[in-house]
Scaffold this motif. Structure first.
Motif, mmCIF file in Angstrom:
data_model
loop_
_atom_site.group_PDB
_atom_site.id
_atom_site.type_symbol
_atom_site.label_atom_id
_atom_site.label_comp_id
_atom_site.label_asym_id
_atom_site.label_seq_id
_atom_site.Cartn_x
_atom_site.Cartn_y
_atom_site.Cartn_z
ATOM 1 N N VAL A 23 8.100 -0.114 -15.630
ATOM 2 C CA VAL A 23 6.723 0.329 -15.895
ATOM 3 C C VAL A 23 5.740 -0.804 -15.582
ATOM 4 C CG1 VAL A 23 5.114 1.049 -17.700
ATOM 5 C CG2 VAL A 23 7.428 2.021 -17.601
ATOM 6 N N TYR A 24 6.108 -2.027 -15.984
ATOM 7 C CA TYR A 24 5.225 -3.173 -15.742
ATOM 8 C C TYR A 24 4.993 -3.397 -14.246
ATOM 9 C CZ TYR A 24 3.536 -7.984 -15.571
ATOM 10 O OH TYR A 24 2.805 -9.115 -15.319
ATOM 11 N N TYR A 25 6.095 -3.391 -13.451
ATOM 12 C CA TYR A 25 5.944 -3.640 -12.016
ATOM 13 C C TYR A 25 5.212 -2.484 -11.310
ATOM 14 C CZ TYR A 25 9.062 -7.622 -12.520
ATOM 15 O OH TYR A 25 9.615 -8.813 -12.876
ATOM 16 N N LEU A 26 5.415 -1.268 -11.783
ATOM 17 C CA LEU A 26 4.690 -0.123 -11.217
ATOM 18 C C LEU A 26 3.190 -0.261 -11.477
ATOM 19 C CD1 LEU A 26 4.713 2.605 -9.801
ATOM 20 C CD2 LEU A 26 5.137 3.696 -12.015
ATOM 21 N N PHE A 27 2.865 -0.669 -12.722
ATOM 22 C CA PHE A 27 1.458 -0.877 -13.073
ATOM 23 C C PHE A 27 0.844 -1.964 -12.188
ATOM 24 C CE2 PHE A 27 -2.286 -1.068 -15.605
ATOM 25 C CZ PHE A 27 -2.618 -2.412 -15.758
ATOM 26 N N SER A 28 1.621 -3.060 -11.944
ATOM 27 C CA SER A 28 1.130 -4.161 -11.108
ATOM 28 C C SER A 28 0.867 -3.690 -9.682
ATOM 29 C CB SER A 28 2.149 -5.301 -11.108
ATOM 30 O OG SER A 28 2.370 -5.786 -12.407
ATOM 31 N N LEU A 30 0.068 -0.670 -8.783
ATOM 32 C CA LEU A 30 -1.122 0.177 -8.784
ATOM 33 C C LEU A 30 -2.398 -0.667 -8.817
ATOM 34 C CD1 LEU A 30 0.026 3.006 -11.241
ATOM 35 C CD2 LEU A 30 -0.224 3.146 -8.760
ATOM 36 N N ILE A 31 -2.332 -1.812 -9.499
ATOM 37 C CA ILE A 31 -3.486 -2.710 -9.579
ATOM 38 C C ILE A 31 -3.793 -3.314 -8.205
ATOM 39 C CG2 ILE A 31 -4.314 -4.888 -10.579
ATOM 40 C CD1 ILE A 31 -4.447 -2.595 -12.485
ATOM 41 N N LEU A 32 -2.737 -3.438 -7.350
ATOM 42 C CA LEU A 32 -2.938 -4.009 -6.021
ATOM 43 C C LEU A 32 -3.986 -3.237 -5.199
ATOM 44 C CD1 LEU A 32 0.686 -4.918 -4.863
ATOM 45 C CD2 LEU A 32 -1.235 -6.497 -5.084
ATOM 46 N N GLU A 37 -5.740 -9.660 -5.625
ATOM 47 C CA GLU A 37 -5.486 -10.911 -6.348
ATOM 48 C C GLU A 37 -4.879 -10.643 -7.727
ATOM 49 O OE1 GLU A 37 -8.638 -11.543 -3.343
ATOM 50 O OE2 GLU A 37 -8.317 -10.086 -4.967
ATOM 51 N N THR A 38 -5.482 -9.706 -8.458
ATOM 52 C CA THR A 38 -4.981 -9.399 -9.809
ATOM 53 C C THR A 38 -3.572 -8.810 -9.748
ATOM 54 O OG1 THR A 38 -7.235 -8.964 -10.558
ATOM 55 C CG2 THR A 38 -5.450 -8.153 -11.943
ATOM 56 N N GLY A 39 -3.337 -7.922 -8.804
ATOM 57 C CA GLY A 39 -2.018 -7.304 -8.684
ATOM 58 C C GLY A 39 -0.939 -8.318 -8.367
ATOM 59 N N LEU A 40 -1.234 -9.224 -7.417
ATOM 60 C CA LEU A 40 -0.246 -10.258 -7.068
ATOM 61 C C LEU A 40 0.012 -11.187 -8.244
ATOM 62 C CD1 LEU A 40 -1.313 -11.226 -3.423
ATOM 63 C CD2 LEU A 40 0.745 -9.978 -4.143
ATOM 64 N N ALA A 41 -1.022 -11.514 -8.987
ATOM 65 C CA ALA A 41 -0.866 -12.387 -10.158
ATOM 66 C C ALA A 41 0.054 -11.749 -11.188
ATOM 67 C CB ALA A 41 -2.227 -12.697 -10.776
ATOM 68 N N LEU A 42 -0.126 -10.453 -11.418
ATOM 69 C CA LEU A 42 0.736 -9.746 -12.375
ATOM 70 C C LEU A 42 2.176 -9.699 -11.901
ATOM 71 C CD1 LEU A 42 -1.624 -6.791 -13.400
ATOM 72 C CD2 LEU A 42 -0.942 -8.739 -14.810
#
Length: 296
Positions: A23-28, A30-32, A37-42
């Motif tokens: 779930v965490y990586y899927l959310f990351s 989606l943020i991409l 920048e935020t998605g890669l950081a997550l």
């Protein structure tokens, strides 16, 4: 998929941890879409956190090579000494007692009259592992070869299923893969047999700081202790033979004309070679004993 075993959150066998990680990586991901920048950081954050945790664990093991510290209790501790007679390599396993895990192994100096006359019997030991850190890596093969007056009189060797993926970096060295250990026993099944085999014998290892550290650490996790005196042929050879190119077991064996075969990095072969290396060292030490030079 072996690659998942290298991704934080998927290393554990617990399904709920893997679900949270997914779930965490899927959310990351989606943020991409709105913010790269935020998605890669997550996505990178778990790798940084778990990398730091691994380094901290590695540092703790380096500070305590023998075994992890255990808290003292008010209960009196009792050390039980194994004293089992081995009738042959096919002896049925016998349960080993729980021992004190805080003992210190005595390192033997073979250039003393006491030990030069008592090293006629010993057990050479070698391990193959999944890596270099006992806190995260496992034992995949153990061999113990018993010597008496320069001859092999008994041996115990077995593959071990580590319960984790064997990295290709380890397989390139020892040629042991996941398929090789399929169906092999767990360390908890092997350890009582090994302890009964070695008894209170002197243990001989080439680079004992590695093998003994792994053996004591994983034995302690199962409630056992290995407190036998030991001889490390690596520093012994460095003191006795100063003109070798290097002091890897294969190089030492070739220089001493013990073996020229390319059969190293399997536990049984290395243990069988380690015994004759010690015997050569003892013969050399006896010849030089009149000079009174300490070896180890």
């Amino acid at each position: 998929m072996n690659i998942l075993k290298h991704i934080p959150g998927f290393r554990s066998g617990a399904w709920w941890k893997k679900l949270i990680a997914a779930v965490y990586y899927l959310f990351s991901l989606l943020i991409l879409i709105p913010s790269i920048e935020t998605g890669l950081a997550l996505l990178i954050l778990p790798f940084i956190i778990f990398g730091l945790i691994d380094k901290i664990k590695a540092g703790q093991i380096s500070n305590n090579e023998a075994a992890p510290e255990v808290k003292q209790t008010n209960k009196q501790k009792t050390t039980v000494k194994l004293n089992v007679t081995i009738e042959g390599p096919k002896q049925q396993p016998a349960p080993a007692p729980v021992l004190n895990t805080q003992s210190v192994n005595h390192r033997i100096n073979i250039n003393t009259k006491k030990w030069l006359n008592t090293c006629n019997e010993f057990v050479a030991i070698d391990l193959e592992t999944t890596g270099l850190n006992p806190a995260i890596d496992k034992i995949v093969e153990i061999a113990a070869v018993k010597f008496k007056y320069g001859e092999i009189i008994d041996s115990y060797t077995t593959l071990i299923n580590p319960g984790i993926h064997i990295p290709s970096s380890a397989s390139k060295i020892n040629h042991i893969t996941d398929e090789t250990v399929h169906g092999a026993p767990d360390l908890s099944e092997v350890l009582p047999n090994l302890l009964n085999f070695i008894g209170d014998s002197i243990l001989v290892m080439h680079n004992a700081s590695f093998d003994l550290k792994f053996l004591k650490y994983h034995a302690a996790k199962l409630g056992y202790d290995i407190s036998n005196p030991f001889i490390d042929t690596l520093p012994t050879c460095k003191k006795l033979f100063t003109d070798f190119e290097n002091y890897q077991l294969a190089t030492v064996a070739n220089y001493l004309k013990i073996s020229t075969a390319d059969t190293f990095h399997r536990a049984c072969n290395d243990a069988e070679i380690c015994g004759p290396v010690l015997i050569k060292c003892i013969d050399t030490a006896k010849n030089e004993s009149s000079q009174g030079a300490g070896l180890i």
